[in-house]
Design a protein around this motif. Sequence first.
Motif, short mmCIF file in Angstrom:
data_model
loop_
_atom_site.label_atom_id
_atom_site.label_comp_id
_atom_site.label_asym_id
_atom_site.label_seq_id
_atom_site.Cartn_x
_atom_site.Cartn_y
_atom_site.Cartn_z
N GLU A 1 4.46 5.25 5.68
CA GLU A 1 4.34 5.98 6.94
C GLU A 1 3.01 5.67 7.61
O GLU A 1 2.05 5.22 6.98
CB GLU A 1 4.48 7.49 6.71
N THR B 1 2.13 9.59 -1.25
CA THR B 1 2.95 9.55 -2.46
C THR B 1 3.88 8.34 -2.44
O THR B 1 4.37 7.94 -1.39
CB THR B 1 3.79 10.82 -2.60
N GLN C 1 4.54 9.99 2.83
CA GLN C 1 5.09 9.04 1.87
C GLN C 1 4.59 7.63 2.18
O GLN C 1 4.23 7.30 3.32
CB GLN C 1 6.61 9.09 1.92
N GLU C 2 4.57 6.84 1.17
CA GLU C 2 4.15 5.45 1.29
C GLU C 2 4.94 4.77 2.41
O GLU C 2 6.15 4.94 2.53
CB GLU C 2 4.40 4.73 -0.04
#
Lengths: 114, 109
Positions: B17, B108, B14-15
Amino acid sequence: GAVVSQHPSWVICKSGTSVKIECRSLDFQATTMFWYRQFPKQSLMLMATSNEGSKATYEQGVEKDKFLINHASLTLSTLTVTSAHPEDSSFYICSAPNFDHEQFFGPGTRLTVL
Amino acid sequence: TQLLEQSPQFLSIQEGENLTVYCNSSSVFSSLQWYRQEPGEGPVLLVTVVTGGEVKKLKRLTFQFGDARKDSSLHITAAQPGDTGLYLCAGGFGYALNFGKGTSLLVTP
């Protein structure tokens, strides 16, 4: 940075025909260029090394008579896929190195053989 | 025989990280390059590392070359959707390059 172009960007042809792909270094000279093919979701596989003024060097398993390479000038290499068949459908990419051995890649040519 | 082994092969995060991609070989290379490739396009050079132990930074990307010049890593901090792509390492012997199989990264929102 160095720019490498390819033409065409995509081509669709009938089985048995030959297709020529051009690779040009636009702002630098390249005595050596490389041709790769890439299948979906896979890495690049080196096919051959194109040498200006001499014969190309092919990687093991690559048919010389099927993939004809001509390095006509210091800025142009061509790859001709002769008597193309559906299994030759792939993404073909060329690259040219600068004096620091950094490789610059063309945008690729998508070949689809029907 | 694959000269360069990349891991992981696939990564979905995910965005925001962080992540690290590894490139390992039993061979010593004169240089090692990292590329990013987007679908339907050619690879774009990100960085070249030459000296053992070298660390290079490119905004949120940090590249490290192993002391023995056999391995390298790519660390991305606070990944963004625009980082999505196929990351390839390539080891050089003069002009010729050997590519790893690549790491497909999906970030994502």
